[in-house]
Motif scaffolding. Structure first.
Motif, PDB file in Angstrom:
ATOM      1  N   GLN A  69     -30.235 117.266  52.192  1.00  0.00           N
ATOM      2  CA  GLN A  69     -29.380 116.442  52.991  1.00  0.00           C
ATOM      3  C   GLN A  69     -28.246 117.210  53.787  1.00  0.00           C
ATOM      4  N   HIS A  70     -27.987 118.330  53.113  1.00  0.00           N
ATOM      5  CA  HIS A  70     -26.907 119.197  53.753  1.00  0.00           C
ATOM      6  C   HIS A  70     -27.288 120.229  54.707  1.00  0.00           C
ATOM      7  N   THR A  71     -28.669 120.849  53.938  1.00  0.00           N
ATOM      8  CA  THR A  71     -29.127 122.327  54.653  1.00  0.00           C
ATOM      9  C   THR A  71     -30.485 122.063  55.238  1.00  0.00           C
ATOM     10  N   GLY A  72     -31.170 120.902  55.041  1.00  0.00           N
ATOM     11  CA  GLY A  72     -32.757 120.710  55.411  1.00  0.00           C
ATOM     12  C   GLY A  72     -33.224 121.339  54.741  1.00  0.00           C
ATOM     13  N   GLU A  73     -33.023 122.344  53.620  1.00  0.00           N
ATOM     14  CA  GLU A  73     -33.975 122.808  52.659  1.00  0.00           C
ATOM     15  C   GLU A  73     -33.425 122.735  51.287  1.00  0.00           C
ATOM     16  N   ALA A  74     -34.177 123.073  50.346  1.00  0.00           N
ATOM     17  CA  ALA A  74     -33.787 123.212  48.728  1.00  0.00           C
ATOM     18  C   ALA A  74     -33.578 124.503  48.259  1.00  0.00           C
ATOM     19  N   GLU A  75     -33.325 125.374  48.680  1.00  0.00           N
ATOM     20  CA  GLU A  75     -33.018 126.786  48.464  1.00  0.00           C
ATOM     21  C   GLU A  75     -32.181 126.871  47.039  1.00  0.00           C
ATOM     22  N   SER A  76     -32.482 127.876  46.424  1.00  0.00           N
ATOM     23  CA  SER A  76     -31.601 128.047  45.057  1.00  0.00           C
ATOM     24  C   SER A  76     -31.045 129.453  45.253  1.00  0.00           C
ATOM     25  N   GLU A  77     -30.014 129.603  44.514  1.00  0.00           N
ATOM     26  CA  GLU A  77     -29.327 130.955  44.395  1.00  0.00           C
ATOM     27  C   GLU A  77     -29.233 131.126  42.541  1.00  0.00           C
ATOM     28  N   THR A  78     -29.278 132.542  42.549  1.00  0.00           N
ATOM     29  CA  THR A  78     -29.329 132.700  41.012  1.00  0.00           C
ATOM     30  C   THR A  78     -28.051 132.642  40.274  1.00  0.00           C
ATOM     31  N   CYS A  79     -28.333 131.700  39.210  1.00  0.00           N
ATOM     32  CA  CYS A  79     -27.153 131.346  38.144  1.00  0.00           C
ATOM     33  C   CYS A  79     -27.301 132.368  37.183  1.00  0.00           C
ATOM     34  N   LYS A  80     -26.175 133.194  37.217  1.00  0.00           N
ATOM     35  CA  LYS A  80     -26.271 134.185  35.973  1.00  0.00           C
ATOM     36  C   LYS A  80     -26.034 133.920  34.732  1.00  0.00           C
ATOM     37  N   VAL A  81     -25.064 132.627  34.708  1.00  0.00           N
ATOM     38  CA  VAL A  81     -24.899 132.183  33.395  1.00  0.00           C
ATOM     39  C   VAL A  81     -26.132 131.771  32.598  1.00  0.00           C
ATOM     40  N   ILE A  82     -26.715 131.055  33.430  1.00  0.00           N
ATOM     41  CA  ILE A  82     -28.153 130.369  32.484  1.00  0.00           C
ATOM     42  C   ILE A  82     -28.977 131.689  31.994  1.00  0.00           C
ATOM     43  N   ASN A  83     -29.099 132.723  32.767  1.00  0.00           N
ATOM     44  CA  ASN A  83     -29.686 133.761  32.334  1.00  0.00           C
ATOM     45  C   ASN A  83     -29.332 134.216  30.953  1.00  0.00           C
ATOM     46  N   GLY A  84     -28.090 134.287  30.837  1.00  0.00           N
ATOM     47  CA  GLY A  84     -27.561 134.825  29.701  1.00  0.00           C
ATOM     48  C   GLY A  84     -27.599 133.921  28.149  1.00  0.00           C
ATOM     49  N   LEU A  85     -27.538 132.597  28.913  1.00  0.00           N
ATOM     50  CA  LEU A  85     -27.758 131.611  27.505  1.00  0.00           C
ATOM     51  C   LEU A  85     -29.247 131.356  27.304  1.00  0.00           C
ATOM     52  N   SER A  86     -30.189 131.528  28.410  1.00  0.00           N
ATOM     53  CA  SER A  86     -31.470 131.564  27.861  1.00  0.00           C
ATOM     54  C   SER A  86     -31.990 132.706  26.978  1.00  0.00           C
ATOM     55  N   THR A  87     -31.457 133.731  27.362  1.00  0.00           N
ATOM     56  CA  THR A  87     -31.897 134.991  26.546  1.00  0.00           C
ATOM     57  C   THR A  87     -31.036 134.745  25.194  1.00  0.00           C
ATOM     58  N   GLU A  88     -29.987 134.084  24.806  1.00  0.00           N
ATOM     59  CA  GLU A  88     -29.309 133.969  23.720  1.00  0.00           C
ATOM     60  C   GLU A  88     -30.604 132.903  22.918  1.00  0.00           C
ATOM     61  N   ALA A  89     -30.815 131.929  23.670  1.00  0.00           N
ATOM     62  CA  ALA A  89     -31.910 130.868  22.872  1.00  0.00           C
ATOM     63  C   ALA A  89     -32.982 131.703  22.537  1.00  0.00           C
ATOM     64  N   SER A  90     -33.623 132.434  23.385  1.00  0.00           N
ATOM     65  CA  SER A  90     -34.872 132.971  23.079  1.00  0.00           C
ATOM     66  C   SER A  90     -34.643 133.819  21.913  1.00  0.00           C
ATOM     67  N   ASP A  91     -33.598 134.853  21.825  1.00  0.00           N
ATOM     68  CA  ASP A  91     -33.214 135.666  20.839  1.00  0.00           C
ATOM     69  C   ASP A  91     -33.237 134.907  19.242  1.00  0.00           C
ATOM     70  N   THR A  92     -32.827 133.711  19.497  1.00  0.00           N
ATOM     71  CA  THR A  92     -32.572 132.852  18.217  1.00  0.00           C
ATOM     72  C   THR A  92     -33.866 132.631  17.827  1.00  0.00           C
ATOM     73  N   ILE A  93     -34.595 131.917  18.400  1.00  0.00           N
ATOM     74  CA  ILE A  93     -36.255 131.533  18.271  1.00  0.00           C
ATOM     75  C   ILE A  93     -36.841 132.716  17.481  1.00  0.00           C
ATOM     76  N   LYS A  94     -36.416 134.006  17.878  1.00  0.00           N
ATOM     77  CA  LYS A  94     -37.073 135.230  17.548  1.00  0.00           C
ATOM     78  C   LYS A  94     -36.712 135.616  16.008  1.00  0.00           C
ATOM     79  N   ASP A  95     -35.151 135.498  15.886  1.00  0.00           N
ATOM     80  CA  ASP A  95     -34.503 136.164  14.821  1.00  0.00           C
ATOM     81  C   ASP A  95     -34.414 135.282  13.570  1.00  0.00           C
ATOM     82  N   VAL A  96     -34.444 133.782  13.672  1.00  0.00           N
ATOM     83  CA  VAL A  96     -33.939 133.136  12.651  1.00  0.00           C
ATOM     84  C   VAL A  96     -35.195 132.528  12.128  1.00  0.00           C
ATOM     85  N   THR A  97     -35.746 132.824  10.854  1.00  0.00           N
ATOM     86  CA  THR A  97     -37.015 132.475  10.092  1.00  0.00           C
ATOM     87  C   THR A  97     -36.970 130.881   9.511  1.00  0.00           C
ATOM     88  N   ASP A  98     -35.835 130.706   8.800  1.00  0.00           N
ATOM     89  CA  ASP A  98     -35.772 129.321   7.966  1.00  0.00           C
ATOM     90  C   ASP A  98     -35.736 128.287   9.167  1.00  0.00           C
TER      91      ASP A  98
END
Ligand SMILES: [Fe+2]
Ligand SMILES: [Fe+2]
Length: 172
Positions: A69-98
């Protein structure tokens, strides 16, 4: 670090840029939630992440539509915070065994993402209101409400999972 400046001169431009970051955030959450679903052992937790994946796909569509509606296109720009949070989540999946402890860790990782989203949409909604964009504010509020609901569901599942893993409720 950025190599080029975006030259943000007014609130509307800042608002659009942050909508573009919100789009990247939602797209990345859509990609990472299937890993959290797969790694969850508690059926309620698996179900909560699956339901929120559907909602998140809706968030992508809503943010895309605001941007169009505002720009005529749906372009994204990198969200650096979610990159960090996603890395934390995937590290957790790898690290925690129980499995029960992993569920607790996944709830924590999920809630960190929800809290970030709640902050993002609260800010965007208030900027939309200042800019007189009342339809945008309504759409953003509807997304924010689903993030708040997802966070509350994760809190209530955490109580059950904590009991199963022998961790007293309210211990963290
Ligand atoms: Fe979302
Ligand atoms: Fe969310």
């Amino acid at each position: 670090m950025k190599l080029m400046s975006a030259h943000i001169e007014d609130l509307k431009s800042l608002y659009i840029q942050n909508l573009q970051k919100a789009l990247d955030m939602e797209q990345k959450i859509t990609s990472s939630l299937p890993d959290l679903i797969e790694a969850s052992s508690d059926p309620e937790l698996k179900n909560a992440f699956s339901t929120h994946l559907q909602e998140t796909r809706g968030h992508v569509v809503k943010v895309e539509s605001l941007l169009r509606q505002h720009t005529g296109e749906a372009e994204s720009e990198t969200c650096k915070v979610i990159n960090g949070l996603s890395t934390e989540a995937s590290d957790t999946i790898k690290d925690v065994t129980d499995p029960s402890v992993r569920d607790i860790a996944l709830i924590g990782a999920g809630q960190q993402v929800e809290h970030h989203e709640i902050a993002v949409y609260g800010t965007l909604r208030s900027w939309a209101a200042i800019l007189g964009l009342s339809n945008d504010a309504l759409v953003l509020k509807s997304i924010e409400e689903e993030e708040l609901n997802a966070d509350e569901i994760l809190t209530s599942i955490a109580d059950t999972v904590n009991l199963q893993s022998g961790v007293p409720v309210g211990a963290y």
